[in-house]
Design a protein around this motif. Structure first.
Motif, PDB file in Angstrom:
ATOM      1  N   THR A  10      -0.023   2.071  -6.110  1.00  0.00           N
ATOM      2  CA  THR A  10       0.254   1.206  -4.969  1.00  0.00           C
ATOM      3  C   THR A  10      -0.936   0.264  -4.779  1.00  0.00           C
ATOM      4  O   THR A  10      -2.024   0.508  -5.308  1.00  0.00           O
ATOM      5  CB  THR A  10       0.492   2.050  -3.706  1.00  0.00           C
ATOM      6  OG1 THR A  10      -0.522   3.051  -3.629  1.00  0.00           O
ATOM      7  CG2 THR A  10       1.850   2.718  -3.731  1.00  0.00           C
ATOM      8  N   LEU A  27      10.567   8.928  -1.171  1.00  0.00           N
ATOM      9  CA  LEU A  27       9.392   9.609  -1.720  1.00  0.00           C
ATOM     10  C   LEU A  27       9.787  10.726  -2.689  1.00  0.00           C
ATOM     11  O   LEU A  27       9.039  11.036  -3.606  1.00  0.00           O
ATOM     12  CB  LEU A  27       8.531  10.146  -0.576  1.00  0.00           C
ATOM     13  CG  LEU A  27       7.993   9.026   0.337  1.00  0.00           C
ATOM     14  CD1 LEU A  27       7.235   9.610   1.524  1.00  0.00           C
ATOM     15  CD2 LEU A  27       7.117   8.045  -0.433  1.00  0.00           C
ATOM     16  N   ARG A  46       6.152  11.340 -10.559  1.00  0.00           N
ATOM     17  CA  ARG A  46       4.731  11.717 -10.570  1.00  0.00           C
ATOM     18  C   ARG A  46       4.527  13.043 -11.296  1.00  0.00           C
ATOM     19  O   ARG A  46       3.601  13.203 -12.075  1.00  0.00           O
ATOM     20  CB  ARG A  46       4.211  11.848  -9.135  1.00  0.00           C
ATOM     21  CG  ARG A  46       3.550  10.617  -8.569  1.00  0.00           C
ATOM     22  CD  ARG A  46       2.571   9.962  -9.482  1.00  0.00           C
ATOM     23  NE  ARG A  46       1.449  10.773  -9.878  1.00  0.00           N
ATOM     24  CZ  ARG A  46       0.231  10.646  -9.388  1.00  0.00           C
ATOM     25  NH1 ARG A  46      -0.011   9.755  -8.439  1.00  0.00           N
ATOM     26  NH2 ARG A  46      -0.752  11.380  -9.845  1.00  0.00           N
ATOM     27  N   VAL A  96       1.747   6.233 -10.075  1.00  0.00           N
ATOM     28  CA  VAL A  96       2.324   5.228  -9.178  1.00  0.00           C
ATOM     29  C   VAL A  96       1.132   4.524  -8.531  1.00  0.00           C
ATOM     30  O   VAL A  96       0.412   5.112  -7.730  1.00  0.00           O
ATOM     31  CB  VAL A  96       3.226   5.869  -8.106  1.00  0.00           C
ATOM     32  CG1 VAL A  96       3.859   4.784  -7.227  1.00  0.00           C
ATOM     33  CG2 VAL A  96       4.322   6.716  -8.745  1.00  0.00           C
ATOM     34  N   LEU A 156       1.068  11.057   0.255  1.00  0.00           N
ATOM     35  CA  LEU A 156       2.380  11.057  -0.403  1.00  0.00           C
ATOM     36  C   LEU A 156       2.947   9.643  -0.501  1.00  0.00           C
ATOM     37  O   LEU A 156       3.463   9.233  -1.541  1.00  0.00           O
ATOM     38  CB  LEU A 156       3.333  11.972   0.379  1.00  0.00           C
ATOM     39  CG  LEU A 156       4.800  12.030  -0.066  1.00  0.00           C
ATOM     40  CD1 LEU A 156       4.928  12.484  -1.505  1.00  0.00           C
ATOM     41  CD2 LEU A 156       5.586  12.969   0.847  1.00  0.00           C
ATOM     42  N   LYS A 157       2.797   8.871   0.551  1.00  0.00           N
ATOM     43  CA  LYS A 157       3.335   7.506   0.577  1.00  0.00           C
ATOM     44  C   LYS A 157       2.615   6.582  -0.395  1.00  0.00           C
ATOM     45  O   LYS A 157       3.167   5.595  -0.845  1.00  0.00           O
ATOM     46  CB  LYS A 157       3.198   6.923   1.992  1.00  0.00           C
ATOM     47  CG  LYS A 157       4.361   7.235   2.890  1.00  0.00           C
ATOM     48  CD  LYS A 157       4.247   6.425   4.165  1.00  0.00           C
ATOM     49  CE  LYS A 157       5.622   6.030   4.666  1.00  0.00           C
ATOM     50  NZ  LYS A 157       5.548   5.286   5.918  1.00  0.00           N
ATOM     51  N   ARG A 158       1.331   6.886  -0.663  1.00  0.00           N
ATOM     52  CA  ARG A 158       0.569   6.016  -1.561  1.00  0.00           C
ATOM     53  C   ARG A 158       0.688   6.443  -3.008  1.00  0.00           C
ATOM     54  O   ARG A 158       0.638   5.616  -3.911  1.00  0.00           O
ATOM     55  CB  ARG A 158      -0.904   5.984  -1.140  1.00  0.00           C
ATOM     56  CG  ARG A 158      -1.175   4.920  -0.073  1.00  0.00           C
ATOM     57  CD  ARG A 158      -2.640   4.804   0.272  1.00  0.00           C
ATOM     58  NE  ARG A 158      -3.093   5.972   1.015  1.00  0.00           N
ATOM     59  CZ  ARG A 158      -3.987   6.839   0.575  1.00  0.00           C
ATOM     60  NH1 ARG A 158      -4.547   6.696  -0.606  1.00  0.00           N
ATOM     61  NH2 ARG A 158      -4.323   7.870   1.312  1.00  0.00           N
ATOM     62  N   THR A 159       0.823   7.761  -3.252  1.00  0.00           N
ATOM     63  CA  THR A 159       0.742   8.257  -4.629  1.00  0.00           C
ATOM     64  C   THR A 159       2.015   8.933  -5.128  1.00  0.00           C
ATOM     65  O   THR A 159       2.179   9.113  -6.327  1.00  0.00           O
ATOM     66  CB  THR A 159      -0.388   9.301  -4.739  1.00  0.00           C
ATOM     67  OG1 THR A 159      -0.037  10.401  -3.898  1.00  0.00           O
ATOM     68  CG2 THR A 159      -1.723   8.724  -4.292  1.00  0.00           C
ATOM     69  N   GLY A 160       2.869   9.346  -4.211  1.00  0.00           N
ATOM     70  CA  GLY A 160       4.041  10.120  -4.626  1.00  0.00           C
ATOM     71  C   GLY A 160       3.745  11.611  -4.752  1.00  0.00           C
ATOM     72  O   GLY A 160       4.628  12.379  -5.104  1.00  0.00           O
ATOM     73  N   VAL A 161       2.489  11.994  -4.479  1.00  0.00           N
ATOM     74  CA  VAL A 161       2.112  13.408  -4.564  1.00  0.00           C
ATOM     75  C   VAL A 161       1.953  13.953  -3.149  1.00  0.00           C
ATOM     76  O   VAL A 161       1.205  13.396  -2.344  1.00  0.00           O
ATOM     77  CB  VAL A 161       0.784  13.593  -5.335  1.00  0.00           C
ATOM     78  CG1 VAL A 161       0.430  15.077  -5.443  1.00  0.00           C
ATOM     79  CG2 VAL A 161       0.872  12.963  -6.715  1.00  0.00           C
ATOM     80  N   PRO A 219       0.809  -1.232   0.000  1.00  0.00           N
ATOM     81  CA  PRO A 219       0.000   0.000   0.000  1.00  0.00           C
ATOM     82  C   PRO A 219       0.838   1.277   0.000  1.00  0.00           C
ATOM     83  O   PRO A 219       0.326   2.361  -0.260  1.00  0.00           O
ATOM     84  CB  PRO A 219      -0.829  -0.108   1.279  1.00  0.00           C
ATOM     85  CG  PRO A 219      -0.166  -1.128   2.122  1.00  0.00           C
ATOM     86  CD  PRO A 219       0.622  -2.028   1.220  1.00  0.00           C
ATOM     87  N   ALA A 253       9.805   9.238  -6.010  1.00  0.00           N
ATOM     88  CA  ALA A 253       8.439   9.024  -6.501  1.00  0.00           C
ATOM     89  C   ALA A 253       7.855  10.342  -7.007  1.00  0.00           C
ATOM     90  O   ALA A 253       7.254  10.398  -8.084  1.00  0.00           O
ATOM     91  CB  ALA A 253       7.568   8.439  -5.390  1.00  0.00           C
ATOM     92  N   ILE A 271       4.632   3.328  -1.092  1.00  0.00           N
ATOM     93  CA  ILE A 271       5.835   3.377  -1.924  1.00  0.00           C
ATOM     94  C   ILE A 271       7.025   2.993  -1.045  1.00  0.00           C
ATOM     95  O   ILE A 271       7.183   3.531   0.048  1.00  0.00           O
ATOM     96  CB  ILE A 271       5.999   4.800  -2.501  1.00  0.00           C
ATOM     97  CG1 ILE A 271       4.869   5.074  -3.504  1.00  0.00           C
ATOM     98  CG2 ILE A 271       7.372   4.991  -3.137  1.00  0.00           C
ATOM     99  CD1 ILE A 271       4.692   6.531  -3.855  1.00  0.00           C
TER     100      ILE A 271
END
Lengths: 363, 164
Positions: free
Chosen positions: A205, A190, A197, A203, B2-7, A184, A193, A186
């Motif tokens: 997850t 970050l 993005r 991305v 941020l951790k899930r999408t990188g945004v 769930p 990432a 990354i």
């Protein structure tokens, strides 16, 4: 038979730093590399490294590689053997090397193994189709030989390698359709990432690859969403049109040589699989054989360089070379490793190392 | 998020957005580094001690607004390409963003480019004022981009293919 103070197997970041450190302290070193050039994975790392100045942070991996190789090549205490594969280590202390079909025997007083790691593969239908690559192969094609692996890529894995190779693909002018990641969250940094993005690469997850599509080569991939227990959520399957699937699903230490040489292994998940049992000075269960870099537990290249330095100093000191200077390097290296591993992203490594110490005390 | 999408989330961004008062005084670096990782080249590169002392290499860098003059040295030194400089005083209607750029093609001065936000979604247009390059920047170019003032905390990239 060649006699030498220290034989080092592997010319990547750990092996190079081990060679430089030991040779600077006065030890005679043979550096054995199976490839036709030194540098290991550093030659493919076009991004700036993290860490501190001591690990050359802010400098690109490829430039760190060049600098280390120059130091090794100009050091009179280091003999380099390229195209040389360490075949086995025998109870009489002989290391057998196959160099271009010649069998060469080396008898080192100490040995440092820095054999690195190999890429993992995951199982899905059609994963043997042409167009399915490991991330390392994609990097080699692009960054060593200047060849694009394809036109449009699905990246599997959002650890640092998956994120960095995705960015390098974009730099090479290859489209990245998406990055899928089963977890769930990354796994990589970050900031890596975010820079992908903002160039428009999704991305995804909690997503996985179900199968590769294509008859003679990859023409697409089916991906789907996972629930919190990593079960596929029915109805979320979607087809992505790509000609390349790149797997960045982790590394596993290359333990064959240390295993064959009698070093005991332990399975430590946090260190990425079976690793040679070793103490804090990186000595394996075979006296006089040290391990460094990804072999000792998969980590960043910055830690590999410091471990190389540590192993080089420990081995040279054990042979009586400049013990005071060696001791200082050892202390500094321990401090650097502590610093690199002390934050939240080092939690896994710290847990792995403490598990390893427990296992070591039991055996 | 941020951790899930990188945004980065709006809260993340709010936490690093300079005060209006500071923005009105001229250019300032904005460090969009929201995770504790072992990394400190920005801190060691800054000639003005404008990044708070990092006792632990894993500390997140924090800008000291009164020391920063927006020179942008840290922009080219950040391995994560996570630092931007924003100058809200660039003109009546425009702000200037300095952003790292490591892709081909490289936009030319005066190019009009489509701008993207942190998710890679279109925001509007920007005008390239300068591209800094040369040995010091070690192949990380710094694009100086003039954008409408209201876009200065939104725009973080440009659309390739909208310029030659």
């Amino acid at each position: 038979m060649k006699n030498v103070d220290i034989a080092i197997v592997g010319g990547g970041p750990a092996g190079l730093c081990a060679a430089i450190t030991a040779a600077d302290l006065g030890a005679k070193v043979i550096l054995v590399e199976q490839d036709d050039a030194l540098g290991g994975q550093l030659v493919k790392q076009t991004h700036m490294f993290f860490g501190s100045e001591k690990q050359h942070a802010g400098t690109r991996g490829i430039d760190i590689g060049t600098m280390l190789v120059e130091q090794v090549e100009s050091n009179p205490n280091i003999e380099i053997m390229l195209n040389a594969t360490a075949m086995g280590y025998y109870p009489d202390g002989v290391l057998g090397i196959n160099q271009e079909e010649n069998f060469i025997k080396i008898k080192p007083l100490k040995m440092i193994l820095a054999t690195g790691a190999s890429e993992r593969m995951i199982a899905f239908p059609n994963n043997d189709l042409p167009g399915v690559f490991g991330a390392g192969a994609v990097q080699t094609l692009m960054n060593v030989y200047g060849i694009k692996p394809g036109k449009r890529v699905l990246m599997v894995g959002a650890g640092n390698i998956g994120l960095i190779v995705s960015y390098q693909l974009l730099q090479a002018g290859v489209e990245v359709a998406a990055i899928v990641e089963g977890s769930p969250n990354i796994g990589g940094y970050l900031v890596h990432a975010s820079k992908i993005r903002r160039l428009g690469v999704p991305v995804l997850t909690s997503h996985t690859i179900l199968e590769a599509l294509g008859d003679r080569e990859v023409t697409g991939a089916v991906i789907a969403k996972l629930d919190e227990k990593w079960n596929i959520i029915k109805g979320t399957e979607q087809t992505v049109v790509v000609d390349t699937i790149c797997l960045a699903v982790g590394l596993t230490p290359l333990t064959e040589l240390i295993d064959q040489g009698g070093g005991k292994l332990a399975y430590i998940r946090e260190l990425s699989g079976y690793v040679p049992i070793h103490n804090q000075e990186l000595e394996s269960t075979v006296s006089g054989i040290y391990v460094a870099g990804d072999l000792a537990g998969v980590e960043e290249a910055s830690s590999a360089m410091v471990e190389g330095k540590l192993a080089g100093a420990v081995a040279a000191k054990a042979l009586g070379y400049k013990p005071k200077a060696a001791e200082q390097i050892i202390e500094e290296a321990h401090q650097e490793l502590f610093d690199l591993r002390s934050g939240p992203v080092g939690a896994g490594i710290r847990a792995g190392i403490s598990k390893l110490q427990e296992v070591r005390q039991r055996c | 998020m941020l951790k899930r999408t990188g945004v980065a989330s709006p809260e993340d961004i709010k936490g690093v957005t300079p005060s209006l008062e500071r923005l009105s005084k001229g250019p300032i670096a904005i460090i969009e580094c929201f995770q504790k990782i072992p990394c400190n080249p920005c801190y060691t590169a800054c000639p003005r001690q404008a990044i708070g002392k990092m006792n632990d290499i894993n500390d997140k860098p924090v800008i000291i607004p009164e020391n920063c003059n927006g020179c942008g040295i840290c922009v080219s030194r950040c391995p994560g390409l996570a630092i931007f400089v924003v100058d809200a005083t660039y003109s009546e209607t425009e702000a200037l963003i300095k952003m790292p750029w490591e892709l081909q093609p490289v936009p030319q001065k005066d190019s009009i480019v489509k701008t993207l936000n942190r998710a890679g979604e279109p925001v509007g247009e920007g005008r390239v004022v300068l591209v800094q390059d040369g040995r010091f920047f070690d192949r990380t170019k710094i694009i100086h981009l003039a954008v409408p003032k209201q876009d200065m905390m939104e725009v973080r990239s440009i659309e390739r293919g909208t310029f030659k």
